[in-house]
Design a protein around this motif. Structure first.
Motif, mmCIF file in Angstrom:
data_model
loop_
_atom_site.group_PDB
_atom_site.id
_atom_site.type_symbol
_atom_site.label_atom_id
_atom_site.label_comp_id
_atom_site.label_asym_id
_atom_site.label_seq_id
_atom_site.Cartn_x
_atom_site.Cartn_y
_atom_site.Cartn_z
ATOM 1 N N PRO A 174 38.389 26.695 29.096
ATOM 2 C CA PRO A 174 37.177 27.496 29.341
ATOM 3 C C PRO A 174 36.120 26.715 30.108
ATOM 4 C CG PRO A 174 37.313 26.794 27.046
ATOM 5 C CD PRO A 174 38.615 26.426 27.678
ATOM 6 N N ASP A 175 35.201 27.455 30.716
ATOM 7 C CA ASP A 175 34.128 26.819 31.487
ATOM 8 C C ASP A 175 33.243 25.952 30.608
ATOM 9 O OD1 ASP A 175 35.025 28.039 33.785
ATOM 10 O OD2 ASP A 175 33.703 29.779 33.563
ATOM 11 N N ASN A 176 33.059 26.383 29.362
ATOM 12 C CA ASN A 176 32.226 25.639 28.422
ATOM 13 C C ASN A 176 33.077 25.279 27.198
ATOM 14 O OD1 ASN A 176 30.336 24.618 26.654
ATOM 15 N ND2 ASN A 176 28.994 26.412 26.674
#
Length: 409
Positions: free
Chosen positions: A58-60
Motif C-alpha cells: 500500500p501507499d501508506n
C-alpha cells in the motif's frame, strides 16, 4: 513470485520498524491491554506478509498496519466482556483509521514517550524494565531477550508477564511525568537505555541491542530536546558505537583501543556526536552522561592513544567520581590519571580504589594494574597480572586479548 514475496517481506519489515512502536503504544493507551496490543500489531504484520505479495504494497504501509491492528483489537474486544466506554473509544479510533490517515504528530510523540516511561517505571525491577523495553518498544523476540539474560524462554515469558501485570495492578499511569517528577524519573529511563546499550556493546553482547538503544535514545532526544542528558546519552552511544568495526580482528579477537585502526571508525557518527555534545552545557555543569560522552569524544577525536587529551579525560573522571562515585569509575579514573600524570600516579589511585575490597571480584582491575605496571617498566610482573586477569574472565574474546598482551610482554 519469490521476488515479489521477498519485496513484500522487505516492505513489511521497513514498515514495522517505522510503525510498530507507534501501533503498540496507541493500542496500549486505548485498551490498557499490553498483550492485546502486541498480538494485534503482530497479526497485522503477518497479514501484510500474506496480502502484500498479492495486492501490492500500500501507499501508506504504516497506516495500513495501524488500521488492521486496530480492527483486530476491536474484534477481540467485541467478543469479550469489556466496559462500554472502552469499546466505544476503540470503535471510534478504528473508524477513523479506516482512512489510513496518520495521527497528528503530537499524538504520535505522546504515545511513544508514554510507552518508554511506562516500560521504565521504577516500580519494576531494572532487569524487567530492560526486558519490557526490548519486547514492547523494540519488538525483540522473547527468545532473544532470554538468551541475552542467560535464562530460558519460558522464564523470560513469565518475567514479562509479571511486569505487565504489575503495571496493571499497581495502576502505573501511562503518561510522561511533568515538573519535578520528570526530573526524578528521567535518570531511570536513561539508565535503562544505558544498560540496553551495554548488553549490545560488551564483547560477547548482542549488537542489535546496541542499535536499538541508539534508536531509542535518538527518539528520546528528539522528543525531549530540552533535556541535555538525553542528548548527551545519544552522543555517548554514537561515540562508543563508532568503534564497533575496529574492535575485532580478522579472527574475531578483541582489539584494545590503543591498537585499533582508527581509519575504520565511523567518523560520520563521531561528527554527529560531537555536534550534539556541543549543545550540552560545559563540563562544570555536566551530568554523568555528558561527562562520559566528553571522555568518549576525547578518545574518538584523537589521532592516536598518545595524542589523546588525557588531562581532560582525567578531569572528567574526577568530576564523574564526585557525581556518581563507584568502584568502576574509580578504576577508570586511575587508568586516566596513569596516562595523564604517569603510571605511578595511576597505580596509587588504583590501590586506593581497591582498598575497600569492592573491586576484588572484578577481573578488569587486575588488567588495569597489569597495563600500568607494564608502562612503569616491570614487564615480567605485568605479564603475570595479565594472565591472572585472563584466568578470571568468562568472555572468550576478552580473555584472548589479555593473553595476547601477556605473550607480547
Amino acid at each position: 513470485m519469490t521476488d515479489v514475496r521477498a519485496a513484500a517481506a522487505q516492505a513489511a519489515a521497513a514498515a514495522a520498524t517505522d510503525a510498530y512502536q507507534r501501533i503498540v503504544a496507541a493500542l496500549i493507551r486505548i485498551t490498557g491491554d499490553w498483550t492485546l496490543a502486541e498480538d494485534s500489531a503482530q497479526e497485522a504484520l503477518a497479514l501484510a506478509l500474506d496480502r502484500w505479495p498479492i495486492d501490492g504494497v500500500p501507499d501508506n504501509p504504516g497506516g495500513w498496519l495501524m488500521t488492521v491492528a486496530r480492527n483486530r483489537a476491536l474484534d477481540v474486544l467485541r467478543r469479550g466482556t469489556v466496559e462500554r466506554r472502552k469499546l466505544r473509544d476503540v470503535a471510534v479510533l478504528a473508524l477513523t483509521a479506516a482512512t489510513a490517515a496518520p495521527e497528528r504528530q503530537e499524538e504520535i510523540v505522546d504515545d511513544r514517550l508514554r510507552l518508554i516511561f511506562t516500560c521504565c517505571h521504577p516500580a519494576l525491577p531494572l532487569e524487567a524494565r530492560v526486558a519490557l523495553t526490548l519486547r514492547t518498544i523494540c519488538a525483540v523476540a522473547t527468545a532473544d531477550i532470554a538468551q541475552a539474560f542467560l535464562v530460558g524462554e519460558s522464564t523470560m515469558t513469565r518475567r514479562l508477564t509479571r511486569a505487565k501485570t504489575k503495571i496493571t495492578e499497581a495502576r502505573i499511569p501511562y503518561r510522561v511525568p511533568t515538573g519535578p517528577a520528570l526530573t526524578e524519573r528521567l535518570p531511570g529511563v536513561l539508565a535503562v537505555l544505558y544498560l540496553l546499550f551495554t548488553h549490545g556493546y560488551n564483547a560477547d553482547g548482542e549488537p542489535a541491542f546496541a542499535d536499538e538503544a541508539i534508536r531509542l535514545s535518538r527518539l528520546l532526544a528528539r522528543l525531549m530536546p530540552d533535556q541535555p542528558e538525553a542528548r548527551a546519552l545519544l552522543a555517548l552511544f554514537l561515540l562508543q558505537h563508532s568503534r564497533r568495526d575496529a574492535r575485532r580482528d580478522a579472527t574475531g579477537g578483541l582489539v584494545p583501543l590503543d591498537r585499533q585502526d582508527r581509519s575504520r571508525w565511523d567518523h560520520t557518527a563521531i561528527t554527529e556526536a560531537t555536534g550534539i555534545l556541543s549543545s550540552v552545557p560545559g563540563v562544570s555543569g555536566s551530568g554523568v552522561y555528558a561527562l562520559q560522552a566528553r571522555i568518549a569524544a576525547c578518545h574518538a577525536t584523537a589521532r592516536s592513544i598518545a595524542d589523546t587529551d588525557w588531562a581532560r579525560v582525567a578531569d572528567c573522571y574526577d568530576r564523574l567520581a564526585e557525581q556518581q562515585p563507584s568502584p568502576v569509575i574509580e578504576l577508570n579514573r586511575a587508568v586516566a590519571h596513569g596516562y595523564a600524570h604517569g603510571p605511578a600516579a595511576g597505580l596509587d589511585l588504583l590501590a586506593r580504589a581497591r582498598a575497600g575490597g569492592a573491586l576484588d571480584d572484578y577481573p578488569l582491575v587486575i588488567a588495569a594494574e597489569a597495563d600500568l605496571t607494564a608502562r612503569s617498566g616491570d614487564r615480567v610482573r605485568a605479564a603475570r597480572l595479565f594472565r591472572e586477569a585472563a584466568d578470571r574472565l568468562h568472555g572468550d574474546a576478552e580473555r584472548r586479548a589479555l593473553l595476547d598482551r601477556a605473550d607480547e610482554l
